[in-house]
Design a protein around this motif. Structure first.
Motif, PDB file in Angstrom:
ATOM      1  N   SER A 233       0.859  -1.189   0.000  1.00  0.00           N
ATOM      2  CA  SER A 233       0.000   0.000   0.000  1.00  0.00           C
ATOM      3  C   SER A 233       0.891   1.234   0.000  1.00  0.00           C
ATOM      4  O   SER A 233       1.920   1.259   0.676  1.00  0.00           O
ATOM      5  CB  SER A 233      -0.904   0.003   1.234  1.00  0.00           C
ATOM      6  N   PRO A 240      -6.869   0.483  -0.677  1.00  0.00           N
ATOM      7  CA  PRO A 240      -6.792  -0.677   0.220  1.00  0.00           C
ATOM      8  C   PRO A 240      -7.833  -0.665   1.334  1.00  0.00           C
ATOM      9  O   PRO A 240      -7.996  -1.675   2.023  1.00  0.00           O
ATOM     10  CB  PRO A 240      -5.364  -0.564   0.801  1.00  0.00           C
ATOM     11  N   GLN A 251      -9.645  -6.428   4.740  1.00  0.00           N
ATOM     12  CA  GLN A 251      -8.362  -6.596   4.061  1.00  0.00           C
ATOM     13  C   GLN A 251      -7.680  -7.878   4.537  1.00  0.00           C
ATOM     14  O   GLN A 251      -7.998  -8.402   5.609  1.00  0.00           O
ATOM     15  CB  GLN A 251      -7.485  -5.371   4.322  1.00  0.00           C
ATOM     16  N   GLU A 255       0.460  -7.005   4.620  1.00  0.00           N
ATOM     17  CA  GLU A 255       0.634  -5.660   4.074  1.00  0.00           C
ATOM     18  C   GLU A 255       2.058  -5.138   4.255  1.00  0.00           C
ATOM     19  O   GLU A 255       2.667  -5.263   5.316  1.00  0.00           O
ATOM     20  CB  GLU A 255      -0.325  -4.675   4.756  1.00  0.00           C
ATOM     21  N   TYR A 257       3.842  -1.346   3.726  1.00  0.00           N
ATOM     22  CA  TYR A 257       3.308   0.004   3.629  1.00  0.00           C
ATOM     23  C   TYR A 257       4.423   1.009   3.379  1.00  0.00           C
ATOM     24  O   TYR A 257       5.430   1.038   4.095  1.00  0.00           O
ATOM     25  CB  TYR A 257       2.561   0.360   4.919  1.00  0.00           C
TER      26      TYR A 257
END
Length: 304
Positions: A233, A240, A251, A255, A257
């Protein structure tokens, strides 16, 4: 092109309410659940480099099938098959990467100039996956965005056939699915589909700007089937966090980020408030973050 892409995503892609533009709260923090506050950790240099590697592959999926087949779109991939016509079926390709030692499956995100493609995104109602493609999903209580799984179904048999060809020709059992935006959700579903259809494969997924694809049961089930699934993301990208949790979506784990200060972090657990979920943003004003950069690579249009 990039501006129209951004607007198209806001209005139709993963807001997931209808094909008519709707007014959404500028700060979705007001309506999102708050639970996971686990501390983040910095990505390793190799993990950060992987973001650029796979982002280039995801970006190439925005190019025509002809340019993929010729090698103009991405020279590091030997095409096995490619298709999509930028309307109902977004672009896709299957190829072999010698440097990765893997068959690569890549999917284009939503094309904002294609009305039919945008309508697929707006077809958001959570629905059960077909057992013929995803055995075991029903028993696990899994439901996904209906437009995403329908779009995945349009190319599933061709991609399965191309992967089988690649495995036989290049002598590898390693498969990596890649995609951005809508293409990220299709790539996640492809990873599950390919692993369930050919259990001997070693399948992983590398995803960018991933929308919420399924219900709370989807993530744990997907993690069991394909544990090596990572989604990146970027800064204040709202995608997202769409469709909203109030619509029954959540979600998935995995992840990575990229912060507004360009730090690259790993985010433990699901919906980590120290990462994409924790950002305050204006949907229209900051959607360009959805397009990148992902360690220097932009998405949304063919860059050759």
């Amino acid at each position: 092109m990039l501006a129209s892409y951004a607007l198209g995503v806001v209005l139709l892609v993963v807001a997931g309410v209808s094909a008519v533009p709707v007014a959404l709260p500028p700060d979705l923090k007001l309506i999102e659940a708050r639970a996971n506050t686990a501390a983040v950790s910095a990505l390793s240099a190799s993990a950060k480099a992987d973001i650029a590697t796979f982002a280039k592959i995801a970006s190439a999926a925005y190019c025509s099938a002809a340019s993929v087949r010729s090698g103009a779109a991405i020279s590091s991939i030997v095409a096995i098959d490619a298709g999509g016509h930028d309307q109902l079926i977004p672009g896709w390709f299957v190829g072999y990467s010698q440097s990765l030692g893997a068959i690569v499956v890549a999917h284009q995100g939503t094309n904002p100039t294609s009305f039919l493609s945008l309508l697929e995104d707006a077809n958001f109602i959570p629905t059960s996956l077909p057992e013929s493609r995803f055995p075991g999903a029903g028993a696990a209580g899994v439901k996904v965005h209906s437009g995403f799984h329908q779009t995945q179904g349009y190319t599933a048999s061709k991609i399965l056939a191309a992967v089988k060809t690649g495995v036989s020709k290049y002598g590898t059992s390693k498969v990596i699915t890649v995609g951005h935006s809508l293409g990220a959700s299709i790539a996640e579903l492809d990873a599950l589909y390919l692993k369930l259809q050919i259990p001997s494969l070693s399948v992983s997924a590398r995803l960018f700007g991933l929308p919420r694809t399924g219900n709370p049961a989807f993530g744990p089930w997907a993690l069991r089937v394909v544990p090596d699934s990572v989604h990146t993301s970027n800064k204040n990208d709202p995608v997202p966090r769409l469709p909203g949790q109030f619509l029954g979506f959540q979600q998935i784990d995995g992840e990575q980020y990229i912060t507004p200060n360009n730090a690259y972090n790993y985010c433990p657990g699901v919906e980590n408030t120290n990462c994409a979920l924790g950002q305050t943003f204006n949907l229209l004003g900051l959607l360009p973050d959805h397009l990148g950069p992902y360690n220097g690579v932009y998405m949304g249009t063919c860059l050759i």
